[in-house]
Write a protein that holds these residues in place. Structure first.
Motif, PDB file in Angstrom:
ATOM      1  N   PHE A  52       0.840  -1.196   0.000  1.00 14.60           N
ATOM      2  CA  PHE A  52       0.000   0.000   0.000  1.00 14.60           C
ATOM      3  C   PHE A  52       0.875   1.246   0.000  1.00 14.60           C
ATOM      4  N   TRP A  53       1.926   1.278   0.831  1.00 17.84           N
ATOM      5  CA  TRP A  53       2.791   2.458   0.891  1.00 17.84           C
ATOM      6  C   TRP A  53       3.593   2.640  -0.377  1.00 17.84           C
ATOM      7  N   ILE A  54       3.881   1.554  -1.089  1.00 19.10           N
ATOM      8  CA  ILE A  54       4.551   1.679  -2.386  1.00 19.10           C
ATOM      9  C   ILE A  54       3.633   2.406  -3.366  1.00 19.10           C
ATOM     10  N   ILE A  55       2.358   2.039  -3.386  1.00 13.57           N
ATOM     11  CA  ILE A  55       1.397   2.697  -4.271  1.00 13.57           C
ATOM     12  C   ILE A  55       1.261   4.175  -3.901  1.00 13.57           C
ATOM     13  N   VAL A  56       1.131   4.462  -2.609  1.00  9.28           N
ATOM     14  CA  VAL A  56       1.037   5.856  -2.155  1.00  9.28           C
ATOM     15  C   VAL A  56       2.304   6.619  -2.558  1.00  9.28           C
ATOM     16  N   GLY A  57       3.453   5.988  -2.415  1.00  8.51           N
ATOM     17  CA  GLY A  57       4.716   6.621  -2.781  1.00  8.51           C
ATOM     18  C   GLY A  57       4.816   6.915  -4.261  1.00  8.51           C
ATOM     19  N   LEU A  58       4.357   5.973  -5.086  1.00  5.52           N
ATOM     20  CA  LEU A  58       4.386   6.201  -6.534  1.00  5.52           C
ATOM     21  C   LEU A  58       3.484   7.365  -6.931  1.00  5.52           C
ATOM     22  N   ILE A  59       2.332   7.455  -6.302  1.00  5.04           N
ATOM     23  CA  ILE A  59       1.441   8.592  -6.560  1.00  5.04           C
ATOM     24  C   ILE A  59       2.105   9.888  -6.100  1.00  5.04           C
ATOM     25  N   GLY A  60       2.752   9.867  -4.941  1.00  9.07           N
ATOM     26  CA  GLY A  60       3.473  11.044  -4.455  1.00  9.07           C
ATOM     27  C   GLY A  60       4.589  11.469  -5.390  1.00  9.07           C
ATOM     28  N   ILE A  61       5.321  10.494  -5.937  1.00 10.06           N
ATOM     29  CA  ILE A  61       6.389  10.800  -6.898  1.00 10.06           C
ATOM     30  C   ILE A  61       5.808  11.434  -8.155  1.00 10.06           C
ATOM     31  N   LEU A  62       4.711  10.882  -8.649  1.00  7.98           N
ATOM     32  CA  LEU A  62       4.068  11.449  -9.842  1.00  7.98           C
ATOM     33  C   LEU A  62       3.580  12.866  -9.588  1.00  7.98           C
ATOM     34  N   ARG A  63       3.045  13.109  -8.403  1.00  6.09           N
ATOM     35  CA  ARG A  63       2.572  14.469  -8.069  1.00  6.09           C
ATOM     36  C   ARG A  63       3.742  15.423  -7.868  1.00  6.09           C
ATOM     37  N   ALA A  64       4.800  14.967  -7.193  1.00  6.11           N
ATOM     38  CA  ALA A  64       5.973  15.831  -6.977  1.00  6.11           C
ATOM     39  C   ALA A  64       6.660  16.174  -8.298  1.00  6.11           C
ATOM     40  N   GLY A  65       6.623  15.242  -9.232  1.00  2.99           N
ATOM     41  CA  GLY A  65       7.202  15.484 -10.553  1.00  2.99           C
ATOM     42  C   GLY A  65       6.250  16.195 -11.495  1.00  2.99           C
ATOM     43  N   GLN A  66       5.081  16.550 -11.011  1.00  2.00           N
ATOM     44  CA  GLN A  66       4.043  17.244 -11.760  1.00  2.00           C
ATOM     45  C   GLN A  66       3.604  16.480 -13.015  1.00  2.00           C
ATOM     46  N   PHE A  67       3.608  15.149 -12.910  1.00  2.00           N
ATOM     47  CA  PHE A  67       3.070  14.318 -13.989  1.00  2.00           C
ATOM     48  C   PHE A  67       1.566  14.191 -13.880  1.00  2.00           C
ATOM     49  N   ILE A  68       1.040  14.282 -12.642  1.00  2.00           N
ATOM     50  CA  ILE A  68      -0.399  14.317 -12.392  1.00  2.00           C
ATOM     51  C   ILE A  68      -0.666  15.453 -11.415  1.00  2.00           C
ATOM     52  N   HIS A  69      -1.906  15.929 -11.407  1.00  2.00           N
ATOM     53  CA  HIS A  69      -2.246  17.054 -10.519  1.00  2.00           C
ATOM     54  C   HIS A  69      -3.312  16.649  -9.544  1.00  2.00           C
TER      55      HIS A  69
END
Length: 67
Positions: free
Chosen positions: A50-67
């Protein structure tokens, strides 16, 4: 590792290096998931998955790939 990264966010606030924090936390979750899988601890493997999934979403948001 997570204590360090969340302390960094606490100290720096909005100026925090969020990509670094999310990457560090995700790497930590991957390592813990691997160790718990080796020990066949399904609950802890699921938790870290679960934390891996949350982390991947956080990485995508920090990299501004998703908003």
């Amino acid at each position: 590792m997570r204590i360090f990264s969340f302390s960094l966010v606490s100290w720096l606030g909005p100026a925090s290096p969020f990509m670094f924090v999310w990457s560090l936390n995700t790497i930590d979750a991957i390592m813990l998931a691997w160790c718990s899988a080796l020990k066949r601890d399904s609950a802890y493997t699921l938790l870290n998955g679960f934390w891996i999934i949350v982390g991947l979403i956080g990485i995508l948001r920090a990299g501004q790939f998703i908003h």
